[in-house]
Structures are given as structure tokens and as C-alpha cells.
Design an enzyme around this catalytic site. Structure first.
Site, PDB file in Angstrom:
ATOM      1  CG  HIS A 287      -1.914  -1.010   1.313  1.00  0.00           C
ATOM      2  ND1 HIS A 287      -2.429  -1.606   0.270  1.00  0.00           N
ATOM      3  CD2 HIS A 287      -2.622  -1.545   2.361  1.00  0.00           C
ATOM      4  CE1 HIS A 287      -3.163  -2.691   0.569  1.00  0.00           C
ATOM      5  NE2 HIS A 287      -3.407  -2.830   1.754  1.00  0.00           N
ATOM      6  CE  LYS A 432      -0.886  21.049   9.438  1.00  0.00           C
ATOM      7  NZ  LYS A 432      -0.338  20.251  10.726  1.00  0.00           N
TER       8      LYS A 432
END
Length: 538
Positions: A287, A432
């Protein structure tokens, strides 16, 4: 002017006739490129209509019940399956067609955003589901299955997809029987293989060699369901279709990349399977490494499956073999919080009491090419942690000579930008940034430019298995793993896995429900990095 409008309308009409159009959930349309028309599901060959039969091998197992059948129903519900299709369950359990339908019906749900005719659709779908009991290594049983499939195909051009939802030790037997005794007579035959694809380079290569005795590479669809997740698939869209990202996607601007996977539960009775593989094989080698390859690859020549997979292989082959010094392993232990006691890993009755299998791992990987030289790609994955999450975090370098250092302080982690792709839960993409707090003084804080999917898109996000099953039916291999890609991935992890097991390295123990071993923080600190999921705003 009228001539121009008429010509334009004719041209649009011609394109619509030439290219099959598939409705997308948001109401937009995707025009299938001409080269993909050969793969059209409802294509006619010599005037004969085609049909697709999907056989779920291991139909009585949890994966089939919880994921595969619900995904197939969702595709039917969204009108993505062909006009003529049949679904067969195949397993050793004795079961009738009606018993299979009853079992499957308990797991089916309709889209939250589109509930009309839900019960009718379910009934129609279940009528297309049948069952055949047999052994996975019995050619005779597969011959009997073949006879049933032929009856339902009723002389149409037959296309057959087999989904192997079975333990890996019987993959080859099932493939041999399906290939020899139940291949499509006139159309295509494809087989979806679930991970794990071996335990190391040698066993993986042996599995591939065995599969290729009966199948060509184009017939093998190695599924990694993480590649079907919406935010992972959106990764290349974000990068290659937005000018603001492409120039920043390199060592010049990116300080580190983090891939974080955590589950807030333990093995819960599945320890017998997990103990044979561990968290590195279960999560990191497939993954997370697949996400790294997609994230770091160069721009492919096209969106063709082979062009994309070629670039992913280049990334994997450029990666430094993982060293034991760059790995931290852990195992969760029992913990009492309040009045609740949480079991340790070895408290699971299916796990040996002396097991050293890691349930947590953190690793630092490096890509030795011009774009990523020196940039640490930090992975961590674990079970029984404090929360459930899967995300990609890109931490950028600090601003040279930052005028506002005094307003922020000397902590570079507070001053740098961070780009986050949250794969699950609550899918989101946010950046951010440093921003001035409103007021007369000069005070800065960190703010989010946030795309929260459930707020922006009212439609329900499809499950990863839906996308991957549809791709397999259509013959789209972009999100499936090629054999050379698998070889390259195993070569990165096999040496360190062997060293951990041969030396019987003891994992660092961490309490159930904690943030994991302290060693993971020391590993990150060695490369001047802090894990991004430790911030107060998380």
C-alpha cells in the site's frame, strides 16, 4: 454563423457515436478514447452480443461478503455493469443459490445520495447471482462450473473474470483449474489476485512464474485496493494538472514526505494470518510503497496503463535498499485505560505467545535520482494506535531569510508549509500556511486552505473495490501491479525482512491505544523531521 453551428453539432454528434460515453457521479461525462473502444464491455463481435461472468472464488469468506459483492452491487446500481452479466460464487461450502443470495443480501446497501428503487435493484441484482460448490484444486469441479457458465452465457461471446478471494497457498491450484477447465471460449479471461504476493523476492518470483504457466501477464490483475481509493487516484491529477504543484515537486522545495497509516484496533482474532506476514508485508511493502511510486514518478508519456506503470517501476528501481538502521519495529501490549482493559498482540489466541511479529513499523526510504536525492520518505504503519488514519504529508523547506521568524519563533516546523492528502477517514486535501491573525499587532498562526470532500461534494465516494472491479472488467490495468513492479518493490524490503527474522530482533513494545514506539520519533529526528500527525491541530 448558422453553417458553423450546424457543422459543430454534426461533429459533436459524430464523436458521440464513435466514442462510448460513461456517466460519472458528478453529472459530467467521460468520453472513452478510441483506443479503448476495443474494451467496451457490451461490444459485439461478428454480430453476436457479449456477456461478462464474474466468478468470486472464495465466495463464503469475509472479503467476498463485506467488499466484493457489495462493490458489484454498487456498480450495478450505478448502471456501470454490462447489459448481460452473471455473478457466480464458488467455494467449498455447501450452499444453494437462494442461500448465497440470502447471505449476500445482508451486506448490500444503496448509495446514500440516491436511494430510489433500492429494493427493486437489489432483487434484480440477486437474481443474477448463482452458486457452485467445489474444491479449489479440482479440475472436475471447475468443468462443472464451466457448464453452468455456458448455460447462462446462452451462446453470447463469453468474457470471464475470476476474483481469487482465497488464501495465497491455493492461488496456483485455483488458477490452473480455472485456466484449463473454465476459460472463456470466445472472449477474454482475466483473474484478479489478492495480496499477499509472496513473503519476499524469492517466493514472489516463484508465484509469478507459477501463474504465468497458465496465464499471460495481461490476464493477471494484482489488486492493491489502496490504489483504488479516491484520494490516491487524485494524486496524479493534483500534480500533473495544477501548475502550482509541478515546479515544487522536487528536492529543491520539499524537505520530507511522510506516509502515515494507523488503525485503532488490533488483530481481533485474525492474528493467525497476520502473524505469518507482519505489518511491513501487510501494509508498507504494498500500500504505502505504491503511493510513494505514484507520488514520486516522473510525468508519464500518456495516461495509458503501461506508460504510468513504466514510470512507477523507474521510481522503485531508483530506491535505496532498506537498511536495518532505518527501520523501527514495535508490537502492542495490553493496556488499561479507565475501566477498560485492552489486550496485547500475544493475548490473541491465534498468535503464538512468543511471537516477535511487528504490529508497528517505521522506515526511512530514499530515492536516488535527480529529483529526490536526499529527501527522506518516512513511512509508519501500525495497529492498536490512538486513532485511525491514512494520509500523505508533504513538508516543504523553510523560507530562506524569513522576515517573520521573530513572530513565529525559531521552530522551523512552525514556519514551513505542509501539504496534506488525507486518504481516510473524512477524505480531504489541505495546505497549511502561515497567516496573520487579525488585529493591530503582528501575530502569526497556521491556517488551513481546506478541501474537505464531504463539504465540497455531496455525492458518496465509491469504495476502492468498485473502481478496481470496473477497471478489471474494462481491461484497464493502470491501477493494477505489473510483475516487474512487484519484483522491484520486494527487492527494497526483502533484505531487511530477512535480517529481522534471522536475528530475531525484538520489537519495541507500546501500549494499546498509544502513538506507537518512541523509537519512531528518534528515527524521524535523525533526519531532522517531526511526524506531522503530532500537531495540536490534528
Amino acid at each position: 454563423m448558422h453553417k458553423f453551428v450546424g457543422a459543430l453539432a454534426s461533429a459533436i454528434s459524430a464523436v458521440e457515436k464513435e466514442a462510448p460515453v460513461r456517466k460519472l457521479k458528478e453529472g459530467a461525462f467521460s468520453v472513452t478514447p478510441p483506443e479503448e473502444q476495443k474494451r467496451a464491455i457490451d461490444s459485439n463481435i461478428d454480430g453476436k452480443k457479449s456477456t461478462v461472468t464474474i466468478t468470486v472464488v472464495g465466495a463464503s469468506g469475509d472479503l467476498a461478503k463485506k467488499k466484493i459483492f457489495p462493490a458489484l452491487f454498487a456498480l450495478y446500481y450505478e448502471d456501470c455493469l454490462p447489459e448481460h452479466f452473471t455473478i457466480f460464487g464458488y467455494a467449498r461450502s455447501k450452499m444453494t443459490d437462494s442461500e448465497l443470495r440470502n447471505m449476500v443480501s445482508k451486506t448490500l446497501t444503496c448509495r446514500i445520495d440516491k436511494r430510489e428503487n433500492c429494493s427493486e435493484k437489489m432483487e434484480e441484482f440477486l437474481k443474477r447471482c448463482f452458486y457452485h460448490s467445489g474444491q479449489y484444486d479440482s479440475q472436475e469441479n471447475f468443468v462443472e462450473l464451466d457448464k453452468k457458465l455456458r448455460e447462462h452465457e446462452a451462446g453470447r461471446v463469453s468474457n470471464r473474470l475470476f476474483y481469487l478471494s482465497i488464501p495465497p497457498n491455493i492461488f496456483v491450484d485455483a488458477v490452473r483449474c480455472a485456466s484449463v477447465s473454465a476459460s472463456a471460449a470466445s472472449g477474454w479471461t482475466r483473474i484478479i489476485v489478492e495480496k499477499p504476493f509472496g513473503r519476499d523476492s524469492e517466493s514472489s518470483a516463484a508465484l509469478t512464474k507459477s501463474l504465468k504457466q497458465y496465464l499471460t501477464e495481461d490476464q493477471i490483475f494484482r489488486i492493491d485496493h489502496y490504489l483504488g481509493k479516491e484520494l490516491v487516484e487524485n494524486l496524479s491529477v493534483l500534480r500533473f494538472s495544477n501548475l502550482i504543484f509541478e515546479p515544487l515537486w522536487s528536492r529543491q522545495y520539499i524537505r520530507n514526505v511522510q506516509l502515515i497509516f494507523s488503525e485503532d484496533f488490533g488483530t481481533e482474532g485474525r492474528g493467525g494470518y497476520f502473524d505469518h506476514y507482519g505489518i511491513i508485508r501487510d501494509i508498507m511493502q504494498n500500500h504505502l510503497l505504491q503511493i510513494v511510486a505514484l507520488f514520486a514518478m516522473e510525468t508519464p508519456v500518456s495516461l495509458d496503463a503501461e506508460d504510468i506503470r513504466n514510470e512507477k517501476v523507474k521510481v522503485l528501481r531508483s530506491m535505496r535498499t532498506l537498511r536495518i538502521d532505518d527501520v523501527v519495529i514495535g508490537q502492542y501490549k495490553s493496556h488499561t485505560k479507565g475501566n477498560v482493559s485492552y489486550p496485547g498482540y500475544t493475548d490473541d489466541k491465534t498468535v503464538p505467545k512468543d511471537s516477535l511479529t511487528p504490529t508497528f513499523a517505521a522506515a526511512a526510504l530514499f530515492i536516488n535520482n535527480a529529483r529526490w536525492d536526499g529527501v527522506p520518505f518516512l513511512m509508519k504503519a501500525g495497529k492498536a494506535l490512538h486513532n485511525r488514519r491514512a494520509e500523505i504529508r508533504v513538508q516543504f523547506r523553510h523560507v530562506p531569510g524569513n522576515l517573520y521568524n521573530r513572530s513565529i519563533g525559531t521552530d522551523l516546523d512552525m514556519a514551513t508549509n505542509e501539504f496534506v492528502i488525507r486518504v481516510q477517514p473524512d477524505e480531504a486535501i489541505y495546505l497549511k500556511i502561515n497567516n496573520k491573525v487579525p488585529g493591530l499587532g503582528m501575530r502569526l498562526d497556521r491556517s488551513h486552505l481546506n478541501l474537505l470532500y464531504k463539504a465540497r461534494y455531496l455525492k458518496e465516494i465509491p469504495d476502492a473495490y468498485e473502481r478496481l472491479l470496473l477497471d478489471a472488467i474494462e481491461g484497464e490495468r493502470r491501477l493494477f501491479i505489473r510483475s516487474d513492479e512487484l519484483d522491484a518493490a520486494w527487492s527494497i524490503f526483502t533484505p531487511v525482512l530477512k535480517e529481522i527474522e534471522e536475528k530475531k530482533i525484538v520489537p519495541e513494545y507500546y501500549p494499546y491505544g498509544s502513538r506507537g514506539p518512541v523509537g519512531a520519533h528518534y528515527l524521524a529526528a535523525r533526519y531532522d523531521v517531526k511526524w506531522g500527525d503530532l500537531g495540536l491541530d490534528e
